[in-house]
Design a protein around this motif. Sequence first.
Motif, PDB file in Angstrom:
ATOM      1  N   HIS A 148       0.830  -1.217   0.000  1.00 41.96           N
ATOM      2  CA  HIS A 148       0.000   0.000   0.000  1.00 41.96           C
ATOM      3  C   HIS A 148       0.860   1.261   0.000  1.00 41.96           C
ATOM      4  CE1 HIS A 148      -3.486  -2.553   0.687  1.00 41.96           C
ATOM      5  NE2 HIS A 148      -2.851  -3.123   1.701  1.00 41.96           N
ATOM      6  N   HIS A 149       2.118   1.088  -0.345  1.00 36.67           N
ATOM      7  CA  HIS A 149       3.051   2.209  -0.345  1.00 36.67           C
ATOM      8  C   HIS A 149       3.110   2.862  -1.718  1.00 36.67           C
ATOM      9  CE1 HIS A 149       6.574   4.543   0.883  1.00 36.67           C
ATOM     10  NE2 HIS A 149       7.119   4.220  -0.277  1.00 36.67           N
ATOM     11  N   LYS A 150       3.121   4.193  -1.747  1.00 36.09           N
ATOM     12  CA  LYS A 150       3.290   4.924  -2.995  1.00 36.09           C
ATOM     13  C   LYS A 150       4.737   5.391  -3.110  1.00 36.09           C
ATOM     14  CE  LYS A 150      -1.463   6.456  -3.726  1.00 36.09           C
ATOM     15  NZ  LYS A 150      -2.353   7.602  -4.024  1.00 36.09           N
ATOM     16  N   PHE A 151       5.295   5.243  -4.304  1.00 40.83           N
ATOM     17  CA  PHE A 151       6.712   5.485  -4.517  1.00 40.83           C
ATOM     18  C   PHE A 151       6.968   6.798  -5.256  1.00 40.83           C
ATOM     19  CE2 PHE A 151       6.201   1.014  -3.874  1.00 40.83           C
ATOM     20  CZ  PHE A 151       7.362   0.597  -3.218  1.00 40.83           C
ATOM     21  N   PRO A 152       8.087   7.453  -4.950  1.00 43.11           N
ATOM     22  CA  PRO A 152       8.466   8.661  -5.708  1.00 43.11           C
ATOM     23  C   PRO A 152       8.891   8.286  -7.121  1.00 43.11           C
ATOM     24  CG  PRO A 152      10.234   8.026  -4.235  1.00 43.11           C
ATOM     25  CD  PRO A 152       9.072   7.112  -3.912  1.00 43.11           C
ATOM     26  N   VAL A 153       8.840   9.239  -8.008  1.00 43.97           N
ATOM     27  CA  VAL A 153       9.096   8.986  -9.426  1.00 43.97           C
ATOM     28  C   VAL A 153      10.156   9.944  -9.944  1.00 43.97           C
ATOM     29  CG1 VAL A 153       8.073   8.836 -11.730  1.00 43.97           C
ATOM     30  CG2 VAL A 153       6.686   8.302  -9.712  1.00 43.97           C
ATOM     31  N   VAL A 154      11.048   9.424 -10.788  1.00 45.14           N
ATOM     32  CA  VAL A 154      12.000  10.275 -11.506  1.00 45.14           C
ATOM     33  C   VAL A 154      11.818  10.019 -12.996  1.00 45.14           C
ATOM     34  CG1 VAL A 154      14.394  10.925 -11.883  1.00 45.14           C
ATOM     35  CG2 VAL A 154      13.656  10.166  -9.612  1.00 45.14           C
ATOM     36  N   ARG A 238       5.304  16.774  -4.904  1.00 46.32           N
ATOM     37  CA  ARG A 238       6.216  16.301  -3.869  1.00 46.32           C
ATOM     38  C   ARG A 238       6.940  15.010  -4.248  1.00 46.32           C
ATOM     39  NH1 ARG A 238       9.492  18.391  -0.343  1.00 46.32           N
ATOM     40  NH2 ARG A 238      10.337  16.740   0.962  1.00 46.32           N
ATOM     41  N   GLY A 239       6.267  14.146  -4.985  1.00 49.25           N
ATOM     42  CA  GLY A 239       6.874  12.864  -5.295  1.00 49.25           C
ATOM     43  C   GLY A 239       7.486  12.757  -6.669  1.00 49.25           C
ATOM     44  N   TRP A 240       7.688  13.891  -7.361  1.00 50.43           N
ATOM     45  CA  TRP A 240       8.153  13.828  -8.745  1.00 50.43           C
ATOM     46  C   TRP A 240       9.406  14.674  -8.971  1.00 50.43           C
ATOM     47  CZ3 TRP A 240       6.280  11.450 -13.310  1.00 50.43           C
ATOM     48  CH2 TRP A 240       5.227  10.554 -13.080  1.00 50.43           C
ATOM     49  N   ALA A 241      10.341  14.075  -9.716  1.00 50.46           N
ATOM     50  CA  ALA A 241      11.556  14.766 -10.134  1.00 50.46           C
ATOM     51  C   ALA A 241      11.827  14.404 -11.588  1.00 50.46           C
ATOM     52  CB  ALA A 241      12.739  14.380  -9.260  1.00 50.46           C
ATOM     53  N   VAL A 242      12.721  15.156 -12.214  1.00 52.93           N
ATOM     54  CA  VAL A 242      13.077  14.898 -13.606  1.00 52.93           C
ATOM     55  C   VAL A 242      14.589  15.050 -13.743  1.00 52.93           C
ATOM     56  CG1 VAL A 242      12.579  17.303 -14.218  1.00 52.93           C
ATOM     57  CG2 VAL A 242      12.620  15.549 -16.017  1.00 52.93           C
ATOM     58  N   ALA A 243      15.211  14.155 -14.507  1.00 55.04           N
ATOM     59  CA  ALA A 243      16.659  14.171 -14.659  1.00 55.04           C
ATOM     60  C   ALA A 243      17.030  13.989 -16.121  1.00 55.04           C
ATOM     61  CB  ALA A 243      17.299  13.062 -13.812  1.00 55.04           C
ATOM     62  N   GLY A 244      18.130  14.616 -16.541  1.00 59.28           N
ATOM     63  CA  GLY A 244      18.554  14.487 -17.930  1.00 59.28           C
ATOM     64  C   GLY A 244      20.019  14.813 -18.107  1.00 59.28           C
ATOM     65  N   TYR A 245      20.542  14.440 -19.256  1.00 56.29           N
ATOM     66  CA  TYR A 245      21.909  14.799 -19.623  1.00 56.29           C
ATOM     67  C   TYR A 245      21.877  15.505 -20.972  1.00 56.29           C
ATOM     68  CZ  TYR A 245      21.656  10.622 -22.610  1.00 56.29           C
ATOM     69  OH  TYR A 245      21.273   9.684 -23.549  1.00 56.29           O
ATOM     70  N   SER A 246      22.815  16.439 -21.174  1.00 57.93           N
ATOM     71  CA  SER A 246      22.921  17.204 -22.421  1.00 57.93           C
ATOM     72  C   SER A 246      21.597  17.915 -22.726  1.00 57.93           C
ATOM     73  CB  SER A 246      23.349  16.282 -23.569  1.00 57.93           C
ATOM     74  OG  SER A 246      23.717  17.029 -24.710  1.00 57.93           O
ATOM     75  N   ALA A 247      21.004  17.689 -23.891  1.00 58.65           N
ATOM     76  CA  ALA A 247      19.730  18.334 -24.216  1.00 58.65           C
ATOM     77  C   ALA A 247      18.649  17.940 -23.215  1.00 58.65           C
ATOM     78  CB  ALA A 247      19.296  17.960 -25.631  1.00 58.65           C
ATOM     79  N   GLY A 248      18.711  16.706 -22.718  1.00 62.46           N
ATOM     80  CA  GLY A 248      17.760  16.269 -21.698  1.00 62.46           C
ATOM     81  C   GLY A 248      17.949  16.996 -20.384  1.00 62.46           C
TER      82      GLY A 248
END
Length: 405
Positions: A148-154, A238-248
């Motif tokens: 029943h646990h909700k997980f953070p997202v990247v 609160r539970g969301w992040a975004v990651a990238g390299y170069s153009a990303g």
Amino acid sequence: MSLTGTPFLYTLIVLFAVALILPLVLWSRVRGPRALRAVARMFMVLFAQGTAVALVFVLVNNANSLYDNWADLLGTGNHVQQAANLGADGTGGIALKRLPKVKQTFTATTGPGMRGVRVTQLKGRVSGVNAEVYVWLPPQYGEPKYAHHKFPVVELLPGYPGSAKAWFGSLHATAQLAPLMRGGEVSPFILVAPRTNLLAGVDTGCANIPGTVNADSWLSIDVPKMVTDNFRAQPAPRGWAVAGYSAGAHCAVKLAVAHPDRYMAAVSMSGYNDPIGERNSLAAQNLRIRAQNNPYLLLKKALTPPRIALYVSGQPRDGYEAGIALEQTAKAPTTVHVIFIPRSAGGHNMALWRPQVVPAFRWLSVQMGQHRARGTTPPVPSSGGSTHAALASGTASRAGAGRRP
């Protein structure tokens, strides 16, 4: 035959071997008029050169995840069904909470680094984009005590050109992070990698360009909604992040700065602020759209500084100055954590970014409030709401104005 598949690679290896043997065996045995012998020998040379170039290209492509398929390579792929004018917030006035749930079918994937990764073909109801999305679930996801646990997202974004598989295959993200998640050193994140190469031969810049593409809405609305509708994912921001390299990396920072209601953190590795940092960027072709997609200008002009945290790593003239520019313009509650990487660490490639995956996710684990990752000290904001760090040496010199702030 798949561009990145093992059968195609093995076929090229065999052809290259044949191309090397042919001249050794047949060069002096060619019969006929002098002109015919010259043509035959020229053909053998060209065949050897062609197979060598093709083999090297495929090896480089597979190592760096540049082109995912033949359509990407040949410039024939188009994943945009429509591109309506969706307005400043990218919703087109649609009440997102009233949209019916998006139920998707996921299938297992194969290839280097793709173990445990699932893929689905998503038709974006808001953006009009139709493309694949890859999802990897952390080790704890299937355990009974986390039922029943909700997980953070990247959300993971590649460079341009780049495949959505790049973080899993070329950067070895899951291979590096899974053991740390099991050991409690890194938070158990759901990793989501959507396609970002949506139009043939151009970088969308993760921007909404009416009549052309709604890449921003695809990444920040359609993909997150699909994930929360199909998995036990924490809600935004609160539970969301975004990651990238170069153009990303540019896209990651831009999305977080533009949408603090959708993301709370972003990781940028060797990124830039001005869309013109990528010469094939559609967002750079119009001055108004270019300014609207420059996170430095967005932060500078913001009446209310966004409550986000940014992690920016880079080398001199390759991301570092862009991070300094963000740091200098940021105001609390915005925080910017700048990592200086010396030139000796390598160039603008996967070998440079691969070892940065773990430190970035340790930072995310702490910054997103999941837990205090082992061996990690959370950055302490300065009076300006920003932080500064250096890789390895522990110090970093301020290099002045950014290359393209």
